[in-house]
Design a protein around this motif. Sequence first.
Motif, PDB file in Angstrom:
ATOM      1  N   SER A   1     -31.395  53.865  -9.159  1.00  0.00           N
ATOM      2  CA  SER A   1     -31.183  52.448  -8.836  1.00  0.00           C
ATOM      3  C   SER A   1     -29.703  52.197  -8.609  1.00  0.00           C
ATOM      4  O   SER A   1     -28.868  52.661  -9.390  1.00  0.00           O
ATOM      5  CB  SER A   1     -31.693  51.568  -9.977  1.00  0.00           C
ATOM      6  OG  SER A   1     -33.074  51.795 -10.199  1.00  0.00           O
TER       7      SER A   1
ATOM      8  N   THR B   1     -26.160  50.849  -8.948  1.00  0.00           N
ATOM      9  CA  THR B   1     -25.420  50.131  -9.989  1.00  0.00           C
ATOM     10  C   THR B   1     -23.948  50.104  -9.587  1.00  0.00           C
ATOM     11  O   THR B   1     -23.546  50.727  -8.607  1.00  0.00           O
ATOM     12  CB  THR B   1     -25.543  50.811 -11.363  1.00  0.00           C
ATOM     13  OG1 THR B   1     -24.861  52.067 -11.321  1.00  0.00           O
ATOM     14  CG2 THR B   1     -27.000  51.045 -11.749  1.00  0.00           C
TER      15      THR B   1
ATOM     16  N   TYR C   1     -32.666  49.255 -19.698  1.00  0.00           N
ATOM     17  CA  TYR C   1     -32.136  50.118 -18.637  1.00  0.00           C
ATOM     18  C   TYR C   1     -32.241  51.589 -19.042  1.00  0.00           C
ATOM     19  O   TYR C   1     -32.680  52.442 -18.262  1.00  0.00           O
ATOM     20  CB  TYR C   1     -30.684  49.753 -18.347  1.00  0.00           C
ATOM     21  CG  TYR C   1     -30.031  50.610 -17.283  1.00  0.00           C
ATOM     22  CD1 TYR C   1     -30.074  50.246 -15.950  1.00  0.00           C
ATOM     23  CD2 TYR C   1     -29.378  51.795 -17.635  1.00  0.00           C
ATOM     24  CE1 TYR C   1     -29.484  51.042 -14.975  1.00  0.00           C
ATOM     25  CE2 TYR C   1     -28.791  52.593 -16.669  1.00  0.00           C
ATOM     26  CZ  TYR C   1     -28.845  52.203 -15.340  1.00  0.00           C
ATOM     27  OH  TYR C   1     -28.269  53.008 -14.381  1.00  0.00           O
TER      28      TYR C   1
END
Length: 729
Positions: free
Chosen positions: A478, A480, A669
């Motif tokens: 993902s 970031t 997370y």
Amino acid sequence: MTINLNAFPITIPEGRVDVCEIPFDARELEELREQYRTTHTFYRQKNSILIFSSDGSYPVSGRLKSVDLKENYNVLCFLFKDGLLRYLRGLGRKPLGFKPIELLSTRPDDNILKSIIRSDYPFSIFARYKLDTRIIYGVPNLIIDCSTKTVVTKNCEFFIENGFDLHRRFIAKENDDGYRKIIGVIERVENKTIFYSDGNEVQEVRASEVYLEASRKNFDDYLKFSNPRQFDSIAEKIRVTISSFNSGENKRKKIIKLFEFLKSKGVHLISNDLVNIEVSPNIGRKCAQFDKPVFVFNDGGEADWAERGFTRFGPYTKRTFDRNDPSICVICLEQNKGQVEQFVRKFVKGIHQHKYFSGGLEGKFSLGTSRVEVFTTKDESVDSYKNAIERAIQKKAQDNEKWDLAIVQVRESFKSLSVDSNPYYVGKNIFFLHQIPVQDFTMELLLQNDNSLGYSLNNMALASYAKMGGVPWLLKSSPTLSHELVIGIGSATLQDDRFSGSRRVMGITTVFSGDGSYLVSNTSKVASPEEYCDALTTVLSDTIEKIQSRMNWLKGDTIRIVFHASVKVFNKEEIRAVRAVIDRYSDYNVEYAFLKISEFHGLHMFDSASSSERKGKYAPPRGKYLKLSDYEVLAYLIGKDQLKQASDGHPQGLILNVHRDSTFKDIKYLSTQLFNFSSHSWRSYFPSPMPVTISYSDLIAKNLGWLNKLPGWNGSVMIGKIGQTQWFL
């Protein structure tokens, strides 16, 4: 939808509990517990000992005070378990341990072997309950778990009278509390006297005073001895019965039965305060589901299912793989050559019309045409294997080439051999010294029908491609604002025999995010626990140096370092060592997280949505998770759909705990990232019960740990190309 844990809230008594506090001294604490066990209970709280009394008197003088249990949950949980122990002992039971309390149901009716084997059989398999406490979102809970335990119910005299060979088997002596302690290994038997070695000298004991160790080997050996013709059928019945006992449906029923009994009685603390136990609440609305991870294949193709990705796009390194038309040598017994040739052809060419493996290694991974040659051994001795392997290497060396892959036949029985007598490790040693990856297979595998064999070969081909340096897929990360580095810390315990002592070694794997995907960087590092902190900081330093230039880190960038470890605790030395490394990189904004992964914790989730399923009844789906606190998550990396049959038992979740000293503490997370890593192993297409950071590290530790014990092993071979592949799969 109803989801329950095997966790039952306990009420907190009103008022305060009187206590006497004295300074902590380990020896004094042990002596007080031994002398005043029945009338007092003793709890260590940091640098103090808290003494609780049943009648208000205390065996020693100290500071008198009172404790509010509503503000001291750790004390409450301790006193609750102490009260539970006292109650069970009052019933005539013999509970063992404290963290957790273990309770064995030894009633003859609870022996699950009774319907399979005759009543005088010397082994029994009983229901085992484990009782513990845990704080779940600020509420103290009683945790009840249920499994099975094998027990030897006859002493060694029974085995001698029945003619069973006891030589080199371990024996145990039973203490007053019912706990059996291993005392040695049997050297010889004379009449009904056993002569055993305790590692230092040979001693003797009456056979009627000791018991065989309740090991799987002793159980199976006696079953073969007493039922030679029916061994396979009885062993399968026992396996199915145990697995069915451990199914979610039965586990849940047993747990609820014990809960209802304890709830009806309540638990009295030593202060006589009554603690009630409440029904487990429905946590369905508090649970959540992880999203499926996304894999990246050839030409940037993406899929959330690996098989679909291969079909549509091919492996990630389809266009860059440098071992096309691979040369493969096969090492096998000469009497099995014909069967092995058929097996290897299916491996490289595929099984016609198989759902997932019709194209074989060549077709699925776009490898061209393999060049295969078979080298046979006369027998299963180390020397025979060495001769066959050396012939194979010399044959290729004559052409100034080397094999791209070695396929080696082994047997399950090799696992019981010492490392220097084990053709599996000796063969790996020789091949690795020549930078040749090894894929082993067992003759037992050849007994499968083509449909089952296709699934096994599918996984074997995946691992082989990775061992040759190929990248089957990448795991999409993902986006970031941070560059990420994840370090997995695994371990293996190596033991040649019970009295030589065990040797624990640590394995380390690194994974980092780059170009939108997670990349596995094999350090192939192994170290003893004493060297572990130094090895960890060396790996961390080397990896940061390598990645910062490769990924073009800039001054001021945020660098996130996450540590995964299946350890009891992260100790202060580890944290201090990591901080020392991080301090060197002041140009970056570095944050870090220590994530502890617990596999054995006794907490289970029961999901009513699957209560009518044929297999996996009450099992949650893969990816279901529950936040237990701001720092803890219970997550299922394996769910009901990953069970192969109804008798596979209840899947085990993991508890993930982020250390309080971490500077990055987003447990959602971190747990999502870890869940995704459980699909990133190239050992199998199936999700793994552990993330790749741990499973790879464990495999590195195990393989390098044993190879390091071989006289001719040289760890520097891992500096070569093979060390940059998944050689350990």
